[in-house]
Design a protein around this motif. Structure first.
Motif, mmCIF file in Angstrom:
data_model
loop_
_atom_site.group_PDB
_atom_site.id
_atom_site.type_symbol
_atom_site.label_atom_id
_atom_site.label_comp_id
_atom_site.label_asym_id
_atom_site.label_seq_id
_atom_site.Cartn_x
_atom_site.Cartn_y
_atom_site.Cartn_z
ATOM 1 N N SER A 5 46.961 38.231 34.844
ATOM 2 C CA SER A 5 45.837 38.085 35.767
ATOM 3 C C SER A 5 46.286 38.465 37.171
ATOM 4 N N THR A 6 45.476 39.292 37.833
ATOM 5 C CA THR A 6 45.753 39.737 39.198
ATOM 6 C C THR A 6 44.458 39.718 40.005
ATOM 7 N N VAL A 7 44.625 39.878 41.323
ATOM 8 C CA VAL A 7 43.487 39.896 42.239
ATOM 9 C C VAL A 7 43.553 41.160 43.079
ATOM 10 N N GLY A 8 42.407 41.788 43.303
ATOM 11 C CA GLY A 8 42.310 42.937 44.189
ATOM 12 C C GLY A 8 41.197 42.705 45.195
ATOM 13 N N ARG A 16 38.814 39.786 40.286
ATOM 14 C CA ARG A 16 39.807 39.054 39.502
ATOM 15 C C ARG A 16 39.895 39.725 38.136
ATOM 16 N N LEU A 17 41.123 40.076 37.752
ATOM 17 C CA LEU A 17 41.323 40.844 36.523
ATOM 18 C C LEU A 17 42.131 40.035 35.516
ATOM 19 N N ILE A 63 37.005 41.944 34.076
ATOM 20 C CA ILE A 63 37.022 41.927 35.538
ATOM 21 C C ILE A 63 35.839 41.115 36.040
ATOM 22 N N ALA A 80 43.322 45.731 41.614
ATOM 23 C CA ALA A 80 43.713 44.690 40.657
ATOM 24 C C ALA A 80 44.336 45.300 39.400
ATOM 25 N N ARG A 83 47.862 46.606 40.210
ATOM 26 C CA ARG A 83 48.831 45.497 40.290
ATOM 27 C C ARG A 83 49.198 44.971 38.905
ATOM 28 N N ARG A 104 46.821 47.678 49.825
ATOM 29 C CA ARG A 104 45.581 46.963 50.134
ATOM 30 C C ARG A 104 44.999 47.585 51.400
#
Length: 128
Positions: A5-8, A16-17, A63, A80, A83, A104
């Protein structure tokens, strides 16, 4: 492989992915990517990191995006995904870094100031 899980973020959009191995299904806010991002350009933006890393069709992506417009949301999702790919495989990181997908974008809308019409635009000045 567990779920990554990652955030962009981009402008006021937050993505949120949740990435796990699968058949390449991409859902955005519980809808198919073609339904959520109707234009081909926005779909290409979201799929760009997967195409560069040659990993398209190997992961199921879930997502959740909120805030901003479609373009900002697509670019937040792209960050996201980039990353998550670099977290999954560190050897893919230089490829994504070279294309600028791990950076970013800090540009935000400038706030409106008092005594002005917009952030910088003044009211029309009349000499006489």
């Amino acid at each position: 492989m567990a779920v990554i899980s990652t955030v962009g973020r981009r402008k006021t959009s937050i993505a949120r992915l949740y990435m796990k191995e699968g058949k390449g299904k991409i859902t955005v806010n519980k809808r198919e990517i073609t339904d959520y991002f109707p234009t081909e350009v926005l779909q290409l933006i979201v799929n760009q990191p997967l195409e560069l890393a040659e990993l398209s069709g190997k992961f199921d992506l879930n997502i959740n995006v909120q805030g901003g417009g479609f373009n900002g949301q697509a670019e937040a999702a792209r960050l996201a995904i980039s990353r998550a790919i670099s977290e999954y495989d560190a050897e893919k990181r230089p490829i994504l870094k070279k294309e600028g997908l791990l950076t970013r974008d800090p540009r935000m809308v400038e706030r409106k100031k008092y005594g002005k019409r917009k952030a910088r635009r003044s009211f029309q000045f009349s000499k006489r």
